[in-house]
Each structure stands twice: as C-alpha cells, then as structure tokens.
Write a protein that holds these residues in place. Structure first.
Motif, mmCIF file in Angstrom:
data_model
loop_
_atom_site.group_PDB
_atom_site.id
_atom_site.type_symbol
_atom_site.label_atom_id
_atom_site.label_comp_id
_atom_site.label_asym_id
_atom_site.label_seq_id
_atom_site.Cartn_x
_atom_site.Cartn_y
_atom_site.Cartn_z
ATOM 1 N N ASN A 90 31.507 27.490 19.433
ATOM 2 C CA ASN A 90 32.521 27.611 20.479
ATOM 3 C C ASN A 90 32.248 26.657 21.635
ATOM 4 O OD1 ASN A 90 34.759 29.260 21.911
ATOM 5 N ND2 ASN A 90 33.030 29.400 23.339
ATOM 6 N N LEU A 91 30.967 26.505 21.974
ATOM 7 C CA LEU A 91 30.580 25.644 23.090
ATOM 8 C C LEU A 91 30.988 24.196 22.834
ATOM 9 C CD1 LEU A 91 29.066 25.546 25.805
ATOM 10 C CD2 LEU A 91 26.951 25.208 24.522
ATOM 11 N N PHE A 92 30.683 23.700 21.648
ATOM 12 C CA PHE A 92 30.999 22.311 21.333
ATOM 13 C C PHE A 92 32.507 22.098 21.146
ATOM 14 C CE2 PHE A 92 26.495 21.953 20.608
ATOM 15 C CZ PHE A 92 26.211 20.621 20.890
ATOM 16 N N ALA A 93 33.198 23.175 20.791
ATOM 17 C CA ALA A 93 34.648 23.063 20.584
ATOM 18 C C ALA A 93 35.427 23.115 21.892
ATOM 19 C CB ALA A 93 35.132 24.177 19.657
ATOM 20 N N SER A 94 34.848 23.740 22.910
ATOM 21 C CA SER A 94 35.622 23.985 24.133
ATOM 22 C C SER A 94 35.096 23.284 25.380
ATOM 23 C CB SER A 94 35.677 25.492 24.416
ATOM 24 O OG SER A 94 34.368 26.017 24.593
ATOM 25 N N SER A 95 33.816 22.917 25.406
ATOM 26 C CA SER A 95 33.234 22.346 26.626
ATOM 27 C C SER A 95 33.474 20.838 26.715
ATOM 28 C CB SER A 95 31.737 22.625 26.682
ATOM 29 O OG SER A 95 31.174 22.071 27.847
ATOM 30 N N THR A 96 33.907 20.404 27.897
ATOM 31 C CA THR A 96 34.089 18.972 28.148
ATOM 32 C C THR A 96 33.047 18.449 29.125
ATOM 33 O OG1 THR A 96 35.690 19.492 29.907
ATOM 34 C CG2 THR A 96 36.566 19.065 27.701
ATOM 35 N N ASP A 97 32.223 19.359 29.617
ATOM 36 C CA ASP A 97 31.168 19.000 30.574
ATOM 37 C C ASP A 97 29.844 18.942 29.812
ATOM 38 O OD1 ASP A 97 29.160 18.953 32.507
ATOM 39 O OD2 ASP A 97 30.339 20.111 33.931
ATOM 40 N N ALA A 98 29.321 17.734 29.619
ATOM 41 C CA ALA A 98 28.108 17.559 28.812
ATOM 42 C C ALA A 98 26.899 18.275 29.412
ATOM 43 C CB ALA A 98 27.811 16.068 28.651
ATOM 44 N N ILE A 99 26.787 18.226 30.734
ATOM 45 C CA ILE A 99 25.637 18.868 31.395
ATOM 46 C C ILE A 99 25.701 20.382 31.216
ATOM 47 C CG2 ILE A 99 24.526 19.324 33.611
ATOM 48 C CD1 ILE A 99 25.358 16.514 34.481
ATOM 49 N N GLU A 100 26.891 20.935 31.407
ATOM 50 C CA GLU A 100 27.065 22.376 31.240
ATOM 51 C C GLU A 100 26.798 22.782 29.796
ATOM 52 O OE1 GLU A 100 27.781 26.069 33.080
ATOM 53 O OE2 GLU A 100 27.487 24.053 33.888
ATOM 54 N N LEU A 101 27.198 21.950 28.875
ATOM 55 C CA LEU A 101 26.955 22.223 27.458
ATOM 56 C C LEU A 101 25.461 22.326 27.174
ATOM 57 C CD1 LEU A 101 28.775 20.582 24.473
ATOM 58 C CD2 LEU A 101 26.290 20.689 24.483
ATOM 59 N N VAL A 102 24.692 21.387 27.691
ATOM 60 C CA VAL A 102 23.241 21.388 27.470
ATOM 61 C C VAL A 102 22.599 22.629 28.084
ATOM 62 C CG1 VAL A 102 21.075 20.213 28.018
ATOM 63 C CG2 VAL A 102 23.059 18.886 27.278
#
Length: 215
Positions: free
Chosen positions: A172-184
C-alpha cells in the motif's frame, strides 16, 4: 568455607531464574500495553510522551537480563541448559529493544498520522507478548505442557499475521506514497514492528526446545 556453604553454592537456584524470567514477562507485557496505548492515543503531544516513556521499560529489561547473566556466572547448576537460559534471555531482551526502537523512530521521524497497519500490528504484538508471558510462567513447574505448547503455537501464528500485515503495508505504501522520505520512514517503522513478533517467536522456539529436553 563450610561444607554447607559449598553445597549451597552448587544447588540449582530454580526459583531465582524462574522469578527473573517472570519479571521479564511482566515487564514486556507492560511495554506492550503501553505501546498499544500510545499508538491509539489521538493527541500527538501526549502520544509522543507515552512513546518516549517506553525507554524506561527497555532499561528495566536490560537490568533484568543482566541479573540473569550474573546468576549464570554464579551458579554451577542451573534448572535447564545454560545455553538455553542465555538464548531465552537474549531473545526476550530483543523484544524490549525493538519495542523501544519502534517507538523511538516514531518520535524521531515525527510521525503524525498513525495508520491502520500500525494499529493492527500493535494488537498482534500485544497478543504475542501475552502468550509469551503465559509460556514463561508455565516454565516454573512444566506441569501444563499443553498450555506452553499452545502459547508457542499462537506466537508462531501471530508472527505469520505480522508478516502479512507488513507485506500489505509496504504494498500500500509504494502504491500510494509520493513522498520518498515519508515512504522510507514508514517502511522502517513497519519493519521494526514486525521484527518484534520475530523476536517473540525466537523466544517461543527456545521455550519449546526446553520443554522437549526436560518435560
């Protein structure tokens, strides 16, 4: 040194080891409950305070683990294998370490929105710790082997649930997040939370090994 003193030195201090392990179980339960309460807290300031307070539980667990190692050094005879005592103590300490690591990252990364994956994961973590505490208490006399086995099987099942939650959270994170820092940041927290259940399973595996040898 008197003969009685020599004899006492070599007698197994079962109650000492069992008592400390039970204290560890109780401390982990307190940490698990506090971790869940913090994640469910909606006020960000209060949540941060609650997460920071988990450091006290981690320090307490370090002290208890140190006591176990001291007892190992002072007692020639132990209630079960010295290696098993060491592995069990280390695995339990890892549970506390990763609860604290997860909570610390939530604070340091300034996570504002607690999502459903974190909420679901902490429920699984809390359940695994409750089962672990039950197994630790049953170790004292090993009369209820079924209860120990059921607790260990439950922990294994909960670890599988945590694996699934981690997979779904990352998908879900990789499908919905556009903020790379927040993803990490979130990926790091999800993984640490799942590792808590891995460490519970490690401890359960040691307990199963002990009852196979001594029951």
């Amino acid at each position: 040194m008197s003969l009685n003193s020599i004899i006492k030195k070599f007698l197994p201090k079962d109650k000492v080891f069992y008592s400390i392990f039970e204290q560890v179980g109780a401390n982990l339960q307190e940490m698990g409950n506090a971790f869940r309460a913090a994640i469910e807290e909606t006020n960000e300031t209060k949540r941060t305070q609650m997460l920071r307070a988990l450091e006290d539980g981690e320090h307490k667990n370090d002290d208890l683990t140190h006591k176990i190692f001291v007892e190992l050094g002072q007692n020639f005879i132990t209630p079960f294998d010295r290696e098993d005592i060491h592995y069990l103590a280390t695995s339990l300490d890892d549970v506390a370490d990763f609860i604290y690591a997860s909570s610390k990252k939530m604070v340091n990364y300034q996570v504002k929105n607690i999502d459903n994956y974190m909420r679901d994961m902490v429920i699984v973590i809390q359940s695994a710790i409750v089962a672990l505490d039950k197994a630790l208490h049953e170790l004292r006399n090993m009369k209820n082997l079924r209860a120990i086995t059921e607790a260990c099987v439950l922990i294994n099942s909960l670890e599988n649930q945590a694996d699934d939650l981690l997979d779904n959270a990352i998908i879900n994170l990789f499908a919905s997040s556009t903020d790379a820092i927040e993803l990490v940041k979130l990926k790091d927290i999800y993984q640490d939370m799942e590792i808590i259940t891995d460490k519970c399973e490690d401890a359960a595996n040691v307990i199963e090994s002990i009852i196979i040898k001594y029951a």
